[in-house]
Write a protein that holds these residues in place. Sequence first.
Motif, PDB file in Angstrom:
ATOM      1  N   HIS A   1       5.325 -23.844  43.636  1.00  0.00           N
ATOM      2  CA  HIS A   1       6.340 -23.044  44.342  1.00  0.00           C
ATOM      3  C   HIS A   1       5.876 -22.498  45.694  1.00  0.00           C
ATOM      4  CE1 HIS A   1       4.067 -19.595  42.894  1.00  0.00           C
ATOM      5  NE2 HIS A   1       4.385 -19.837  41.629  1.00  0.00           N
ATOM      6  N   GLY A   2       4.564 -22.592  45.979  1.00  0.00           N
ATOM      7  CA  GLY A   2       4.071 -22.219  47.300  1.00  0.00           C
ATOM      8  C   GLY A   2       3.969 -20.736  47.561  1.00  0.00           C
ATOM      9  N   LEU A   3       4.175 -19.883  46.557  1.00  0.00           N
ATOM     10  CA  LEU A   3       4.160 -18.430  46.757  1.00  0.00           C
ATOM     11  C   LEU A   3       2.825 -17.863  46.259  1.00  0.00           C
ATOM     12  CD1 LEU A   3       7.807 -17.677  45.618  1.00  0.00           C
ATOM     13  CD2 LEU A   3       6.921 -17.587  47.952  1.00  0.00           C
ATOM     14  N   THR A   4       1.995 -17.411  47.188  1.00  0.00           N
ATOM     15  CA  THR A   4       0.685 -16.872  46.839  1.00  0.00           C
ATOM     16  C   THR A   4       0.767 -15.372  46.590  1.00  0.00           C
ATOM     17  OG1 THR A   4       0.162 -16.412  49.151  1.00  0.00           O
ATOM     18  CG2 THR A   4      -0.399 -18.612  48.313  1.00  0.00           C
ATOM     19  N   SER A   5      -0.319 -14.815  46.087  1.00  0.00           N
ATOM     20  CA  SER A   5      -0.380 -13.365  45.877  1.00  0.00           C
ATOM     21  C   SER A   5      -0.183 -12.615  47.181  1.00  0.00           C
ATOM     22  CB  SER A   5      -1.726 -12.988  45.260  1.00  0.00           C
ATOM     23  OG  SER A   5      -1.876 -13.541  43.970  1.00  0.00           O
ATOM     24  N   GLU A   6      -0.757 -13.159  48.265  1.00  0.00           N
ATOM     25  CA  GLU A   6      -0.623 -12.515  49.567  1.00  0.00           C
ATOM     26  C   GLU A   6       0.832 -12.533  50.034  1.00  0.00           C
ATOM     27  OE1 GLU A   6      -4.614 -13.583  48.679  1.00  0.00           O
ATOM     28  OE2 GLU A   6      -2.838 -14.863  48.799  1.00  0.00           O
ATOM     29  N   ALA A   7       1.515 -13.655  49.835  1.00  0.00           N
ATOM     30  CA  ALA A   7       2.900 -13.776  50.274  1.00  0.00           C
ATOM     31  C   ALA A   7       3.824 -12.854  49.484  1.00  0.00           C
ATOM     32  CB  ALA A   7       3.372 -15.222  50.145  1.00  0.00           C
ATOM     33  N   LEU A   8       3.459 -12.554  48.242  1.00  0.00           N
ATOM     34  CA  LEU A   8       4.319 -11.737  47.375  1.00  0.00           C
ATOM     35  C   LEU A   8       3.923 -10.264  47.344  1.00  0.00           C
ATOM     36  CD1 LEU A   8       4.604 -14.221  44.370  1.00  0.00           C
ATOM     37  CD2 LEU A   8       6.372 -13.696  46.059  1.00  0.00           C
ATOM     38  N   ALA A   9       2.848  -9.912  48.037  1.00  0.00           N
ATOM     39  CA  ALA A   9       2.331  -8.544  47.962  1.00  0.00           C
ATOM     40  C   ALA A   9       3.377  -7.508  48.358  1.00  0.00           C
ATOM     41  CB  ALA A   9       1.088  -8.411  48.831  1.00  0.00           C
ATOM     42  N   ASP A  10       4.166  -7.803  49.392  1.00  0.00           N
ATOM     43  CA  ASP A  10       5.169  -6.843  49.868  1.00  0.00           C
ATOM     44  C   ASP A  10       6.578  -7.164  49.376  1.00  0.00           C
ATOM     45  OD1 ASP A  10       3.231  -5.432  51.302  1.00  0.00           O
ATOM     46  OD2 ASP A  10       3.417  -6.778  53.026  1.00  0.00           O
ATOM     47  N   ALA A  11       6.704  -8.133  48.487  1.00  0.00           N
ATOM     48  CA  ALA A  11       8.022  -8.488  47.952  1.00  0.00           C
ATOM     49  C   ALA A  11       8.503  -7.405  46.994  1.00  0.00           C
ATOM     50  CB  ALA A  11       7.955  -9.831  47.235  1.00  0.00           C
ATOM     51  N   PRO A  12       9.812  -7.244  46.825  1.00  0.00           N
ATOM     52  CA  PRO A  12      10.325  -6.221  45.895  1.00  0.00           C
ATOM     53  C   PRO A  12      10.018  -6.579  44.445  1.00  0.00           C
ATOM     54  CG  PRO A  12      12.112  -7.599  46.705  1.00  0.00           C
ATOM     55  CD  PRO A  12      10.903  -7.973  47.504  1.00  0.00           C
ATOM     56  N   LEU A  13       9.922  -5.560  43.610  1.00  0.00           N
ATOM     57  CA  LEU A  13       9.796  -5.771  42.178  1.00  0.00           C
ATOM     58  C   LEU A  13      11.163  -6.142  41.613  1.00  0.00           C
ATOM     59  CD1 LEU A  13       7.590  -2.682  41.228  1.00  0.00           C
ATOM     60  CD2 LEU A  13       6.843  -4.965  41.964  1.00  0.00           C
ATOM     61  N   PHE A  14      11.186  -6.750  40.424  1.00  0.00           N
ATOM     62  CA  PHE A  14      12.465  -7.179  39.873  1.00  0.00           C
ATOM     63  C   PHE A  14      13.454  -6.027  39.704  1.00  0.00           C
ATOM     64  CE2 PHE A  14      15.631  -8.396  36.807  1.00  0.00           C
ATOM     65  CZ  PHE A  14      15.985  -9.656  37.240  1.00  0.00           C
ATOM     66  N   PRO A  15      13.049  -4.853  39.192  1.00  0.00           N
ATOM     67  CA  PRO A  15      14.033  -3.768  39.073  1.00  0.00           C
ATOM     68  C   PRO A  15      14.673  -3.384  40.409  1.00  0.00           C
ATOM     69  CG  PRO A  15      12.099  -3.280  37.752  1.00  0.00           C
ATOM     70  CD  PRO A  15      11.754  -4.489  38.577  1.00  0.00           C
ATOM     71  N   GLU A  16      13.965  -3.638  41.518  1.00  0.00           N
ATOM     72  CA  GLU A  16      14.499  -3.288  42.828  1.00  0.00           C
ATOM     73  C   GLU A  16      15.569  -4.267  43.322  1.00  0.00           C
ATOM     74  OE1 GLU A  16      10.599  -1.062  44.723  1.00  0.00           O
ATOM     75  OE2 GLU A  16      10.699  -3.244  44.843  1.00  0.00           O
ATOM     76  N   ILE A  17      15.571  -5.474  42.765  1.00  0.00           N
ATOM     77  CA  ILE A  17      16.582  -6.461  43.172  1.00  0.00           C
ATOM     78  C   ILE A  17      17.592  -6.726  42.063  1.00  0.00           C
ATOM     79  CG2 ILE A  17      15.048  -7.542  44.838  1.00  0.00           C
ATOM     80  CD1 ILE A  17      15.791  -9.488  41.725  1.00  0.00           C
ATOM     81  N   ALA A  18      17.420  -6.052  40.926  1.00  0.00           N
ATOM     82  CA  ALA A  18      18.259  -6.338  39.754  1.00  0.00           C
ATOM     83  C   ALA A  18      19.742  -6.120  40.039  1.00  0.00           C
ATOM     84  CB  ALA A  18      17.812  -5.480  38.572  1.00  0.00           C
TER      85      ALA A  18
END
Length: 348
Positions: A88-105
């Motif tokens: 999927h090409g998504l690294t830990s660094e790329a996802l570090a600032d991504a929202p948590l699931f409850p924030e996008i639910a």
Amino acid sequence: MLEDQTARPDGMSPHIPAQPAAEAPRPHTWPEGYPDGYAVVDVETTGLARDDRIVSAAVYRLDAHGEVEDHWYTPVNPQRDPGPTWIHGLTSEALADAPLFPEIADDFAARLRGRVLVAHNAIFDWSMIAREYARAQLEAPVRQRLCTIALSKELALPLPNHKLESLAAHYGVVQQQAHHALDDARVLAEAFRPSLHLAASQEVRLPLLACQPLSEWSDAVVPRGGGGAPGGGGMSGSYGRSWRPSRKRPACPYPNPGRYEPEGRLVQGMRVAISGDTSVDRDLLEDRAIEAGLHIATSVSRLTSLLVTNDPDSPTSKVVKARSFGTPVIDEAAFSQLLQDVAPAPER
């Protein structure tokens, strides 16, 4: 981190252009009973096991005739190793600032509400979504799903296999970025529209299945072997396995007393098989049955006492075998009631 292209009439990202798909003839009349709208969904995950997490999600909203209304995409911080980054090409660094699931639910739910969830191998996407909502102590607003693999089989499409790329090639849809949730959802949306029109022109009954939101959740971690470092290339232990691994259970201490008699009581030792989604997490439901003295069977045979399913009309192998053997079939609600008063095993 969220991308919402609601204002775009074609529903496409500027970086992922739409590709023309071969259209099936539009029927003069639309079959009664077809859904009013669809949510074509794709999620990328950390793996395939029951404790794995979503790392990105995309939704294409379609109207009743399969025309794109808008689309939405977001990465999701899984709060753990993102798993198969080579897929999927998504690294830990790329996802570090991504929202948590409850924030996008809530945003996710707004795009699913009142629509049929459409996905390629829909049971996987639905299960992952339902588990994420259960972890967040929320409920996914989905009541029906449609698997495009099942629809392709209903339409007898001449596909060499049931991969998404084969369905896309059949309709001339060009993939831009495989295993990117947004592009996979776009490809599926463009391939679903002509399939839907073909089904409508032939008045094919759509293979709709019920979705049972999880009301309880047990987040038992699945052991992982030889895992690579976060963002590395090592194979994740859960990827490549079934998303719901089997658990070794102790043997039932009671003999099988035979089939369940409708309107009667369950008896300790009865062999019970469960098929499809359950509103209570499957492992919890099975644990309750075992604690009551029942035997949980992984398949249906002539010795099966009872089949529990919320989709009695679905053509799964367990349902088909149960019908052929004359095995009684009840839904989860009835089974949960029966579990409250299980009769003791007869004396040997």
